[in-house]
Design a protein around this motif. Structure first.
Motif, mmCIF file in Angstrom:
data_model
loop_
_atom_site.group_PDB
_atom_site.id
_atom_site.type_symbol
_atom_site.label_atom_id
_atom_site.label_comp_id
_atom_site.label_asym_id
_atom_site.label_seq_id
_atom_site.Cartn_x
_atom_site.Cartn_y
_atom_site.Cartn_z
ATOM 1 N N TYR A 58 0.830 -1.206 0.000
ATOM 2 C CA TYR A 58 0.000 0.000 0.000
ATOM 3 C C TYR A 58 0.865 1.258 0.000
ATOM 4 C CZ TYR A 58 0.757 0.779 5.060
ATOM 5 O OH TYR A 58 1.318 1.023 6.297
ATOM 6 N N THR A 69 -2.396 -1.248 -3.211
ATOM 7 C CA THR A 69 -2.075 -1.252 -4.643
ATOM 8 C C THR A 69 -2.029 -2.655 -5.240
ATOM 9 O OG1 THR A 69 0.277 -1.146 -4.104
ATOM 10 C CG2 THR A 69 -0.816 0.944 -4.566
ATOM 11 N N TYR A 70 -1.660 -3.646 -4.439
ATOM 12 C CA TYR A 70 -1.726 -5.040 -4.888
ATOM 13 C C TYR A 70 -1.506 -5.959 -3.693
ATOM 14 C CZ TYR A 70 3.465 -4.730 -5.189
ATOM 15 O OH TYR A 70 4.799 -4.529 -4.916
ATOM 16 N N LEU A 92 6.310 2.745 -0.642
ATOM 17 C CA LEU A 92 5.372 1.633 -0.551
ATOM 18 C C LEU A 92 5.639 0.860 0.747
ATOM 19 C CD1 LEU A 92 3.397 0.177 -2.713
ATOM 20 C CD2 LEU A 92 5.345 -1.318 -3.142
ATOM 21 N N ASN A 139 -3.639 -5.955 -12.052
ATOM 22 C CA ASN A 139 -4.259 -4.633 -11.888
ATOM 23 C C ASN A 139 -4.991 -4.117 -13.122
ATOM 24 O OD1 ASN A 139 -3.367 -4.554 -9.291
ATOM 25 N ND2 ASN A 139 -1.663 -3.194 -9.645
ATOM 26 N N TYR A 173 -8.324 -1.704 -2.696
ATOM 27 C CA TYR A 173 -7.685 -2.225 -3.906
ATOM 28 C C TYR A 173 -8.560 -1.984 -5.136
ATOM 29 C CZ TYR A 173 -5.922 -5.736 -7.209
ATOM 30 O OH TYR A 173 -5.457 -6.376 -8.330
ATOM 31 N N LYS A 175 -10.593 0.345 -5.482
ATOM 32 C CA LYS A 175 -10.814 1.798 -5.601
ATOM 33 C C LYS A 175 -12.292 2.169 -5.433
ATOM 34 C CE LYS A 175 -6.721 2.623 -8.459
ATOM 35 N NZ LYS A 175 -6.021 1.444 -7.995
#
Length: 197
Positions: A58, A69-70, A92, A139, A173, A175
């Motif tokens: 994150y 983010t993943y 990150l 993603n 994740y 959004k």
């Protein structure tokens, strides 16, 4: 450590003796949910291999919200490449979502090993490319479709994450807000119930 041996045998780049040599340099670390393998603002000095559990990567946005983010799943490597190679503070973080077992190797040890096992450089390049391609593939779906479609895609492609990752991280994740995800899940539950009736 069997999973790590299999990962290092990827593509047959290293022979069995080299795999054993490299494996011996990794140390085992255990993390509880919420504990960090890498923190924002610190330099990434370790390459991690996730033997069991789930990590989330994150960032913190301008409003100081954590944005997932993943996810790093079992048998995947965890390294913040830019920080690791450029010796710069990481933007990150890697945080345990579940109980995790990570085998990790220090950067200086990795450099020393690369001198003893020259083919390790080729393996590193292959693993880095595979990790980047996986991240892009993972993603890609986030940029298309409505929130419900994204969640359905997530459920279909990452069922183990859907079962083991707290909803607020999945919402971040995807959004979308946790409230939106809750509504989507409720709607899907009602839809499933109607289908069964």
């Amino acid at each position: 450590m069997l999973n790590l041996k299999m990962a290092l045998s990827f593509g047959g780049t290293l022979n069995q003796e080299e795999v054993i040599t490299v494996c011996a340099a990794f140390k085992e670390y255990r993390f509880k949910p919420g504990e960090q393998f890498l923190s924002i603002g610190t330099i990434s000095r370790k390459i991690g291999f996730l033997d069991s559990g789930i990590l989330r990567a994150y960032i913190v946005d301008t409003k100081l919200n954590e944005v997932t983010t993943y996810f790093i799943r079992e048998n995947q490597f965890a390294v913040e490449i830019k920080s690791f190679y450029d010796n710069e503070p990481s933007h990150l973080a890697f945080e345990a979502v579940t109980d995790c077992c990570v085998f990790a190797i220090d950067r200086m040890e990795w450099v020393r090993l690369s001198e003893r096992v020259p083919k390790l450089y080729i393996l590193t390049k292959s693993l880095t490319e595979a990790a980047l391609l996986n991240k892009i593939k993972d993603n890609e779906f986030l940029h298309f479709g409505a929130a419900k479609d994204k969640y359905l895609f997530f459920l279909e492609n990452y069922p183990e994450l859907a079962l083991r990752v707290p909803m607020q991280y999945i919402a971040s994740y995807l959004k979308i807000t946790p409230q939106s995800l809750s509504r989507i899940r409720k709607g899907l539950g009602e839809q499933q119930k109607a289908t069964n009736d």
